[in-house]
Design a protein around this motif. Sequence first.
Motif, PDB file in Angstrom:
ATOM      1  N   ARG A 229      32.849  39.395  38.885  1.00 32.78           N
ATOM      2  CA  ARG A 229      32.545  40.789  39.205  1.00 32.78           C
ATOM      3  C   ARG A 229      32.813  41.684  38.012  1.00 32.78           C
ATOM      4  NH1 ARG A 229      35.351  42.312  44.688  1.00 32.78           N
ATOM      5  NH2 ARG A 229      35.863  44.134  43.436  1.00 32.78           N
ATOM      6  N   ARG A 230      31.902  42.600  37.795  1.00 35.86           N
ATOM      7  CA  ARG A 230      31.973  43.425  36.589  1.00 35.86           C
ATOM      8  C   ARG A 230      33.274  44.242  36.514  1.00 35.86           C
ATOM      9  NH1 ARG A 230      27.220  47.345  34.514  1.00 35.86           N
ATOM     10  NH2 ARG A 230      28.256  47.872  32.564  1.00 35.86           N
ATOM     11  N   ASP A 231      33.700  44.741  37.674  1.00 37.96           N
ATOM     12  CA  ASP A 231      34.903  45.579  37.660  1.00 37.96           C
ATOM     13  C   ASP A 231      36.170  44.754  37.434  1.00 37.96           C
ATOM     14  OD1 ASP A 231      34.854  44.366  40.086  1.00 37.96           O
ATOM     15  OD2 ASP A 231      35.435  46.128  41.250  1.00 37.96           O
ATOM     16  N   ARG A 232      36.022  43.429  37.476  1.00 44.18           N
ATOM     17  CA  ARG A 232      37.218  42.604  37.227  1.00 44.18           C
ATOM     18  C   ARG A 232      37.127  41.878  35.902  1.00 44.18           C
ATOM     19  NH1 ARG A 232      37.827  40.389  43.083  1.00 44.18           N
ATOM     20  NH2 ARG A 232      38.799  42.223  44.001  1.00 44.18           N
ATOM     21  N   GLU A 233      36.119  42.222  35.126  1.00 40.40           N
ATOM     22  CA  GLU A 233      35.889  41.489  33.884  1.00 40.40           C
ATOM     23  C   GLU A 233      37.139  41.492  33.002  1.00 40.40           C
ATOM     24  OE1 GLU A 233      32.106  42.435  32.223  1.00 40.40           O
ATOM     25  OE2 GLU A 233      32.673  41.632  30.259  1.00 40.40           O
ATOM     26  N   GLY A 234      37.726  42.700  32.843  1.00 45.94           N
ATOM     27  CA  GLY A 234      38.909  42.834  31.980  1.00 45.94           C
ATOM     28  C   GLY A 234      40.070  42.017  32.482  1.00 45.94           C
TER      29      GLY A 234
END
Length: 495
Positions: A229-234
């Motif tokens: 998921r993009r919002d969990r990339e970091g």
Amino acid sequence: MTKFTELDLNPKVLKAIEEAGYEEPTPIQAGAIPPALAGRDVLGIAQTGTGKTASFTLPMITMLARGRARARMPRSLVLCPTRELAAQVAENFDTYAKHVKLTKALLIGGVSFKEQDALIDKGVDVLIATPGRLLDHFERGKLLLTGVQVMVVDEADRMLDMGFIPDIERIFSLTPFTRQTLFFSATMAPEIERITNTFLQAPERIEVARQATASETIEQGVAMFQPGRRDREGSDKRKLLRALIDREGAACKNAIIFCNRKVEVDALAKSLKKAGYDAAPIHGDLDQATRTRTLDAFRDGTLRFLVASDVAARGLDIPAVSHIFNFDVPTHAEDYVHRIGRTGRAGRAGKALTISGPKDEKHIADIERLLQKEIPRVDLPEAAPAPEPQAEAEAPSEEKPTRSRGGRSRRKTSAPPADEAAPAVAAQDAPAQEDASDEAAAAPEAETAAAPEKPAPRRRSRATKDERGEPAKVVGMGDHMPRFIALSLEERLAG
Ligand code: AMP
């Protein structure tokens, strides 16, 4: 094989070399010292770790031992791109000139003008400076460069990256035409070639082997990161890093973890610390005292993980590092070589692991082209996050949706995360991230690393850097004024 005793160096310098435990000159020293002592210009193509600093300090001390300093007119000048490098060069002078009476002044951000002015007033033999800070002193009328007999430009390629070339040209023009120039660069970009053609006179050119080809002792690997998921990339990427570190076990005695941006350096160091790893950041926005303390701790083994940006780590002399982790793939292949060159030194085994995401393929290909070999892909550790969108969530504090690419409108309207690692720096660096171009991403690091070292009026002469860095900054900063901008230099240093 040349011996130090055959190099015509001052006997007091030879004594200091012996005490330093050096047995023989390195190739750059054997090549550069004789022409330097003969008064010739030198063009040294060499990088950190080759002994290049001594290749100019040793002949300089020998030459300077013959005369005396005059008030406000330094006899020699060493220009370095970063404060760390300047401080390291100053340390080298202290080591090799310990039996010779020489005075030196260090003109870098974070060191008080007053003290340095007092030294310059009395007269110094060696002035070691970053270009911006030197010009500050010059413009305040405190300094005359007409007495400079020897001028050194160290790490010219990094000066180019940081947009310092106009300053360097200006400084060249302020020194006498008859000066001797010792010029060092790891690479010869066309712009560097132009400068050397303009300002060096029939230089002796010495080129030493690249570190990448020399360091066969470094085991390298790339871990392919598939973000979910993009919002969990970091947070997923940080989790993968921790899994990679854990898998190395006790073999990972200490490591430098490289990030491409200062904002990431801060966030990652904070996240590692929170997860129980002994980590601290180093980058250009930290004050000198903090940087020195962090480096000392890393050198003496009380700090295990140093999270660093390229500019801050450049030129640091750290003897034994077991591992390098590239949390971000460097966008310049040369930087990869510099980074991994921090391990596997002096025949020791070392390991360099790079985390590569889908957008990094081009950069990995560039690096492999430069190395002329493929870097093996390593298996992902079991503890690594799964690529599915349902990837296990981490501590909420690590969620930083405001940092994702293309999040410009979100960033403007959303409140900063409660547990933001470095809100001020984040706000400053974020636009570069959005900009996505390598140049734009690299510029703010250089800009802020040098920020305390330059006054506003000279900005006009720095077209390259300003054009790259500033328009993006204004957009991303929005209405938010980071706290550190409002602070005076003294307050920042005190903080
Ligand atoms: P530099 O490339 O100048 O950053 O130097 C890298 C390291 O090599 C420093 O730790 C120096 O103290 C060390 N060094 C420099 N010259 C010699 C030499 N001739 N023999 C052994 N070590 C050296």
